[in-house]
Scaffold this active site. Structure first.
Site, PDB file in Angstrom:
ATOM      1  N   PRO A 227       0.708  -1.333   0.036  1.00 57.69           N
ATOM      2  CA  PRO A 227       0.072  -0.135   0.067  1.00 57.69           C
ATOM      3  C   PRO A 227       0.888   1.357  -0.002  1.00 57.69           C
ATOM      4  O   PRO A 227       0.461   2.312  -0.544  1.00 57.69           O
ATOM      5  CB  PRO A 227      -0.757  -0.071   1.410  1.00 57.69           C
ATOM      6  CG  PRO A 227      -1.032  -1.515   1.607  1.00 57.69           C
ATOM      7  CD  PRO A 227       0.465  -2.099   1.105  1.00 57.69           C
ATOM      8  N   CYS A 228       2.060   1.423   0.565  1.00 57.46           N
ATOM      9  CA  CYS A 228       2.810   2.569   0.541  1.00 57.46           C
ATOM     10  C   CYS A 228       2.966   2.920  -0.839  1.00 57.46           C
ATOM     11  O   CYS A 228       3.179   4.120  -1.051  1.00 57.46           O
ATOM     12  CB  CYS A 228       4.289   2.312   1.514  1.00 57.46           C
ATOM     13  SG  CYS A 228       3.992   1.944   3.284  1.00 57.46           S
ATOM     14  N   LYS A 229       3.529   1.698  -1.486  1.00 58.52           N
ATOM     15  CA  LYS A 229       4.107   2.123  -2.848  1.00 58.52           C
ATOM     16  C   LYS A 229       2.982   2.694  -3.960  1.00 58.52           C
ATOM     17  O   LYS A 229       2.852   2.934  -4.977  1.00 58.52           O
ATOM     18  CB  LYS A 229       4.598   0.994  -3.568  1.00 58.52           C
ATOM     19  CG  LYS A 229       5.878   0.721  -2.503  1.00 58.52           C
ATOM     20  CD  LYS A 229       7.137   1.820  -2.698  1.00 58.52           C
ATOM     21  CE  LYS A 229       8.137   1.704  -1.841  1.00 58.52           C
ATOM     22  NZ  LYS A 229       8.840   2.967  -1.683  1.00 58.52           N
TER      23      LYS A 229
END
Lengths: 184, 275
Positions: free
Chosen positions: A165-167
């Protein structure tokens, strides 16, 4: 970790509708899977060059080429004829699935994907990277490799690869900003 | 009345006796004896079954050995779920010990994640902790921790060190008095029927007017079938760490005391045993 602020499930669904419209125009094949939590889905049947793939994937490609040849030939023909027409490095036919779900924990879309050969054998991450890598020249390889991991699909319970999700933020921000601009 | 801190220890030290048997299709050089082991409820199968692997490798030829995987009555066991959750979900109504079958070939690619090393387990565990803190504190507490603090959480779990783990985990359990609790409660509700592996959604520990949300409130919202109405026959059990907490229990308290080391409340909905 920076997140796209203010993305809730309703906004996600609205953005998905925009994606579906565009996909319809471009005949890009995205569909909406309805459920208590819906998600975007696209399946692709494609052949990939496996020159850089592991030996195991090459073996699969050879076997599948040979078995499809055997089906086409007559029953009485000898076995050693099958496979004679297979090229040295046959393309590997792969069935890939891409799902875009909403993560309520991170308030961001998350992408899940998996690939199988036509005989139903799952492709390893290494095999997939071998044909994705050439296309991704801008991002640092190490960076990308650490953000794709094997995960359980939260709605189907099956094994997929997930883009962390961060990416998603890094990858998706330009897409969503464009979608929001169009919405006004 | 037991101190709240005692609950934390009881949860940490929960154990399940298991008996590991090699699958009959596995080719062996001589007969394989079953292997007995006490499994920590709060850990993960691949983290605690090295001895099982070594035991069976002794009777197998190297060429017959691929990644080990475990199964109970035909169901592949997902190593990335806490051991206690797997037991409560699949085997709680059976007699002990928990009979697990061991395989070294035909890995079920579609159903199980690969686990090539302990770093995979660590990464999975840490991502659970991070996700839980995203829900509880908008990731502020976990992001303020140093890398060595994260390592301490993992080492505490890996080496079964309650004090080492909680010295760091207590920070993840704090909240300001004006908030009255976490932002959202990290939970997953598991069921044995249907395709969906678990239910996980946003849910606050307090209502808008400050009323304390209970386990019953959570279930009424997320899994109403688990809350039996008066006069009706009870068909489902709501199990956390092998027990059925009262539905009146405040959710915030459950989150602080009955969470797994990954900071999630893992809740199993299972049919009432028929015997």
């Amino acid at each position: 970790m920076k997140m796209i602020s203010g993305l809730d499930e309703d906004s996600f669904v609205a953005c998905c509708r925009l994606v579906l419209q565009k996909s319809e125009e471009l005949r890009d094949g995205w569909r909406w899977e309805q459920g208590s939590e819906g998600y975007l889905r696209k399946t692709v049947l494609h052949s990939v060059s496996i020159q850089e793939a592991e030996n195991s994937e090459r073996e699969i490609a050879h076997k599948e080429c040979q078995s499809s040849e055997a089906v086409l030939l007559d029953d009485e023909d000898d076995d050693n004829v099958a496979g004679a027409n297979c090229p040295a490095d046959p393309p590997l036919w792969v069935h890939s699935e891409f799902h875009v779900l909403f993560s309520s924990s991170y308030r961001t879309p998350v992408m899940f994907f998996r690939s199988n050969t036509l005989e139903g054998r799952a492709l390893s991450l290494d095999a997939m990277w071998s044909f994705i890598k050439p296309k991704l020249k801008s991002s640092s390889e190490e960076d990308l490799l650490s953000t794709v991991t094997q995960q359980e699909h939260p709605l189907l319970g099956q094994t997929f690869f997930m883009l962390h999700p961060c990416k998603t933020n890094t990858f998706m921000r330009p897409v969503l900003q464009a979608a929001q601009r169009e919405n006004r | 009345m037991a101190d709240d801190k005692d609950v934390l220890r009881d949860v940490w030290y929960g154990r399940i006796p298991a008996c590991f048997t090699l699958h009959q299709d596995q080719v062996t050089e001589r007969e394989a004896e079953p292997y007995y082991l006490l499994l920590p409820r709060v850990s993960y199968l691949t983290l605690v079954t090295d001895k099982v692997k070594k035991h069976f490798l002794k009777v197998m030829r190297a060429e017959d050995v691929e990644e080990m995987w475990l199964e109970y009555e035909g169901t592949p066991l997902k190593w990335h779920y806490p051991i206690g959750v797997l037991f409560d979900l699949h085997a709680s109504s059976s007699i002990l010990p928990w009979n697990i079958t061991v395989h070294f070939k035909d890995f079920p690619e579609r159903d199980l994640l690969h686990c090539s090393s302990n770093s995979v387990i660590e990464a999975h565990f840490m991502s659970g902790i991070k996700e839980a803190d995203a829900l509880k504190h908008k990731s502020q507490v976990v992001n303020d921790m140093q890398k060595k603090d994260h390592k301490q959480l993992w080492m505490g779990l890996q080496n079964d060190k309650f004090d080492q783990f909680w010295a760091m985990n207590r920070k993840l359990m704090e909240y300001s008095t004006e908030d009255g609790g976490f932002r959202y409660i990290p939970f997953r509700i598991y069921q044995t029927t249907g395709e969906r592996p678990f239910i996980q959604k946003l849910f606050r520990p307090l209502s808008a007017d400050g009323a304390v949300h209970t386990l019953g409130d959570l279930l009424r919202e997320m899994y109403p079938a688990a809350v039996t109405h008066e006069g009706a026959e009870k068909r489902l059990q709501v199990v956390i760490h092998g027990i059925e907490p009262l539905l009146e229990t405040p959710l915030q308290w459950l989150s602080e005391h009955l969470s797994h080391p990954d900071n999630f409340l893992h809740i199993c909905i299972i049919p009432v045993p028929s015997d």
